[in-house]
Design an enzyme around this catalytic site. Structure first.
Site, PDB file in Angstrom:
ATOM      1  N   ASP A   1       0.883  -1.161   0.000  1.00  6.97           N
ATOM      2  CA  ASP A   1       0.000   0.000   0.000  1.00  6.97           C
ATOM      3  C   ASP A   1       0.923   1.214   0.000  1.00  6.97           C
ATOM      4  OD1 ASP A   1      -2.064   1.754  -0.002  1.00  6.97           O
ATOM      5  OD2 ASP A   1      -3.156   0.835   1.642  1.00  6.97           O
TER       6      ASP A   1
HETATM    7  C1  BGC Z   1      -4.988   3.283  -0.084  1.00  6.00           C
HETATM    8  C2  BGC Z   1      -4.988   2.286  -1.228  1.00  6.00           C
HETATM    9  C3  BGC Z   1      -4.730   2.996  -2.534  1.00  6.00           C
HETATM   10  C4  BGC Z   1      -3.413   3.741  -2.429  1.00  6.00           C
HETATM   11  C5  BGC Z   1      -3.064   4.505  -3.677  1.00  6.00           C
HETATM   12  C6  BGC Z   1      -3.739   4.126  -0.098  1.00  6.00           C
HETATM   13  O1  BGC Z   1      -3.794   5.141   0.855  1.00  6.00           O
HETATM   14  O2  BGC Z   1      -5.097   2.599   1.142  1.00  6.00           O
HETATM   15  O3  BGC Z   1      -6.219   1.606  -1.274  1.00  6.00           O
HETATM   16  O4  BGC Z   1      -4.704   2.076  -3.587  1.00  6.00           O
HETATM   17  O5  BGC Z   1      -3.505   4.678  -1.358  1.00  6.00           O
HETATM   18  O6  BGC Z   1      -3.934   5.568  -3.859  1.00  6.00           O
END
Ligand code: BGC
Length: 831
Positions: free
Chosen positions: A241
């Site tokens: 993530d």
């Molecule tokens: C979220 C993810 C997302 C990523 C990129 C993170 O803060 O938890 O679900 O894909 O950001 O935007």
């Protein structure tokens, strides 16, 4: 091309043995520096390219209900599909496949190779902030819908990324919270929800989560290895993530790719750790191989035939958005008022803030910029015959804080076109470049701001829609000046007090100023933002808009009551707002915000034909449930939401959705609530009893029942379930097929979802009261019949105790329409 490599005469297809050998060869041909560089992103959304081996970058994008692409720019619009809770409410794998296919199409159109979705964490607590983005409280329903989604995306040659692996069911302290989960619930619930997406749909990526699981952060956790890479045979890329890699040690785990880049915890630090022998070269080679395999699959590696060369025929994205919104809407109450007979109507009062300004998607990284959205008010206006008078009253304020100006209200005075002029200036105030934008929520995340820019100037002419005091403002983090009609009303620093990445992007601190205007009056708005000199993650968000301020809430309710009283039928759309349901935080309670409950009660008292549409991504309390004529749960219904609602209310379409999660009557009744870590830990103390399993256990112990059970939903027709049949005795390890005859005994077409649960009397192991084992839907014309086949996978009979175990003996198969139905019971002996 590296001359040391053996010559290639054909281009092997990604996934074939030839391709595998060649990929490994290519991985080995890279220098250690190149290998390490590949493991951290080149920027916010993509990997590095390695031209020497013919590898172009792999671009990733959120996901999961639309594909935004590399920028947050409304000029590069995206199809906005209904949120995941709506998708899983269809209980239709085939629909999930089409949904995924539209995402795959969108990805291709936008040059994206991997969609960051589906989000398949479970609805453990209804307070979970990303509930709307997740699918269901049940692992079987989640697993099947998620697998359909992944198949759909990947049928287009685009990678899907099931996320967030794993036990990421809450948002509070999301970067640090430790989910403490026993092995059995982990396996039977949380991992089970992911399993089909990997083992059956064979997803090409998985995203590790921010949280820890039993003391170890996800990107370093052994769960990446087992079951994911070993038992499930995952051969794709584990992407972190965003900022989820916390150390060099993560390279010793099955964490393959660190995002975003270019600066992170790996890079030079990882190189040093390898040279010091703290991380093995084999581990690095394995990660590189996985990334190259992904590149080959998605067509980013020369010399390989991508996994998909003939994608299925193009689908109409807007039509699929409408279909999912229609099929996912759940009718939970109807005293006969629905469907409305438009030929008998003279007037309809449409009421509610969300009727006009609907929430069609949830907040956070899932946000996309659609070309248009259809509100329920617009849908009903278009759907009703010309002669029917439609009135509108807001009734109660829902949206909190600044809302971007509607596109129709802004004019760009520089270019003399609709929208807003945005100009980038250097340190001397000289113009570098400018652009004509259409929306006033401007977000730049790693892309779009030209080199050398020191400030951003914005200018638009806003037309007041009504007479009176308007509260205009600007939200951002940093130094900003703001002027109305040439008069500077603010010039100072706006500070972020939350420390939450998403909060600064989607709900920034703001300054708001009242201005009096007559309807149609034009106000010149100018703002100038000073770009910060240094940013760890390069993002800037500026929101110009209006805030709704209501001085006298009772007067708003009274006006709506008047409108309702004067109409043949009142349609009240209630719902949540961005301050309640979003990534980045959990909900505090399940109440509808503002005065909406008073509003519904007052409308129901004024008009006996009151229909309520609920516009939320997750459960809300409905104290007026028994006092209104009909209730339709519409979720965050995507860009075509209003058309779907109108179609169902007017009977052009049949409601056929079923609840993917239990809806409580009161917060204190909810058996599993906790989302807030205590001493850093969220303890999943309920074990295997989550969702309806927890409710059933609670009820068996004399506790409260929910308002609406899991699996529940009504239609406009009546469908009878006949006598189910299934083999009485089945060898262990074999799937069971149940046949259920169904007949439409009503006068309208309709949909039924036959649900099969399992239970085990006198078990030697702890069990849920019952658990969903299989389901199947059918669509029937009046008098139509069908024999519905429900497949129950062998695994549904198992339980986890150090490995998958089967307790031989007799299971009870319960066939019905929802989790609290009066079931037909059959006995199945497993030998
Ligand atoms: C979220 C993810 C997302 C990523 C990129 C993170 O803060 O938890 O679900 O894909 O950001 O935007």
């Amino acid at each position: 091309m590296n001359p040391a490599l053996s010559p290639v005469v054909t281009t092997p297809t990604a996934g074939s043995p030839d391709a595998e050998a060649r990929i490994r060869e290519l991985a080995q041909s890279l220098s250690l520096e190149q290998q390490v560089q590949l493991l951290t992103g080149a920027d916010v959304w993509s990997t590095h390219a390695i031209p020497e081996i013919g590898m172009s970058r792999i671009v990733m994008s959120d996901g999961p209900a639309g594909v935004r692409g590399e920028d947050f720019d409304e000029r590069h619009d995206s199809i906005s599909l209904p949120s995941s809770s709506a998708l899983s409410a269809t209980w239709s794998v085939e629909t999930a496949r089409r949904y995924g296919q539209v995402l795959g199409q969108e990805a291709r159109r936008k040059g994206v190779h991997a969609v960051l979705g589906p989000t398949i964490n479970l609805h453990r607590s209804p307070l979970g902030g990303r509930h709307f983005e997740c699918m269901s409280e049940d692992p079987r329903l989640t697993a099947t819908i998620a697998a359909g989604y992944v198949e759909g995306v990947q049928s287009m040659g685009v990678g899907a990324t099931p996320k967030h692996y794993i036990a990421n069911e809450a948002e509070t302290d999301r970067f640090t919270a430790d989910s403490v989960v026993d092995e059995r619930p982990l396996r039977e619930l949380y991992l089970a929800a992911f399993e089909d997406a990997i083992t059956e749909a064979r997803s090409w990526l998985v995203m590790s989560s921010y949280n820890s699981i039993n003391g170890t952060t996800a990107s370093e956790n052994k769960l990446l290895e087992t079951p994911l890479s070993t038992e499930w045979g995952f051969d794709g890329v584990v992407v972190s993530d965003w900022t989820g890699v916390r150390s060099v040690e993560a390279a010793n785990a099955h964490q393959d790719l660190e995002m975003p880049g270019p600066v992170g915890h790996w890079g030079p630090k990882l190189l040093a750790a390898i040279n010091e022998g703290k991380v093995s070269r084999e581990a690095i080679l394995e990660k590189v191989t996985r990334i190259l395999r992904l590149a080959a699959r998605v067509g980013s590696l020369e010399g390989f035939t991508p996994a998909v060369t003939a994608p299925p025929a193009e689908l109409n994205g807007a039509a699929v958005a409408r279909e999912v919104a229609t099929r996912g809407a759940v009718l939970v109450r109807n005293n006969g008022v629905l469907p409305l007979d438009a030929t008998q109507l003279k007037s309809v009062a449409v009421i509610g803030h969300n009727a006009d300004e609907a929430r069609t998607q949830g907040g956070g990284s899932a946000t996309v910029m659609p070309k248009h959205t259809v509100s329920p008010l617009e849908g009903l206006r278009k759907g009703l015959p010309d002669g029917v008078q439609v009135t509108y009253a807001r009734g109660a304020k829902v949206a909190e804080g600044l809302q971007a100006f509607p596109r129709t209200a802004i004019h760009n005075p520089v270019s003399n076109v609709p929208g807003i002029r945005v100009t980038f200036l250097d340190t001397d105030g000289a113009v570098i470049s400018g652009e004509d934008r259409l929306a006033t929520h401007l977000i730049w995340f790693g892309i779009g701001i030209p080199e050398g820019a020191a400030s951003i100037h914005m200018e638009t002419d806003w037309t007041a829609p009504t007479a009176g005091i308007h509260h205009l403002g600007i939200g951002t983090v940093g130094q900003i000046s703001f002027a109305l009609n040439g008069e500077e009303v603010f010039n100072s620093e706006l500070e972020d007090d939350t420390d939450v990445l998403g909060a600064a992007l989607f709900d920034p601190p703001k300054t708001v100023h009242a201005i009096e205007a007559v309807a149609g009056e034009v106000v010149r708005i100018e703002a100038e933002y000073q770009l910060p000199k240094q940013q760890v993650i390069p993002f800037t968000a500026i929101l110009l808009g209006e805030e709704t301020v209501v001085e006298d809430p009772q007067a708003e309710i009274d006006a709506a009551v008047e409108a309702a009283r004067a109409a043949d039928v009142a349609v009240v759309v209630v719902g949540t707002n961005a301050a309640i349901e979003s990534e980045g935080f959990d909900r505090k309670n399940l109440d509808l915000p503002g005065h909406q409950n008073e509003l519904v009660a007052a409308i129901a008292a004024a008009n006996p034909r009151t229909v309520v549409v609920v516009n939320s991504g997750s459960p809300v309390l409905m104290p007026w449930l028994d006092d209104v004529s009909a209730v339709l749960l519409g979720w965050f219904g995507g860009q075509e939401f209003g058309h779907a609602i109108a179609d169902i209310l007017l009977g052009n379409e049949e409601p056929g959705g079923r609840l993917p999660t239990t809806w409580p009557a009161a917060l204190e009744d909810v058996p599993v609530l906790n989302t807030t870590p205590v001493d850093g830990k969220v303890v999943y103390s309920e074990g295997i009893h989550v969702g309806y399993r927890a409710w059933l256990k609670q009820q068996a112990e004399g506790g409260a029942a929910p308002a609406l059970p899991f699996g529940f939903g009504l239609g406009y027709t009546t469908i009878e379930l006949g006598k189910a049949s299934a083999p009485q005795c089945v060898p262990a390890g074999k799937d069971v097929v149940v046949h259920v005859p169904v007949k439409n005994t009503g006068t309208r077409t309709g949909r039924e979802v036959v649900q099969a649960y399992l239970a085990r009397k006198d078990s030697s192991v702890e069990r849920p009261v019952r658990w969903l084992a299989g389901y199947a839907g059918t669509h029937l014309a009046p008098s139509g019949t069908d024999s519905v086949e429900v497949r129950i996978p062998a695994k549904a009979f198992g339980h986890y105790d150090g490995g998958w175990q089967l307790e031989p003996g007799t299971f009870t198969l319960l066939v019905g329409r929802h989790s609290a139905d009066t079931f037909q019971e059959l006995e199945i002996e497993i030998r």
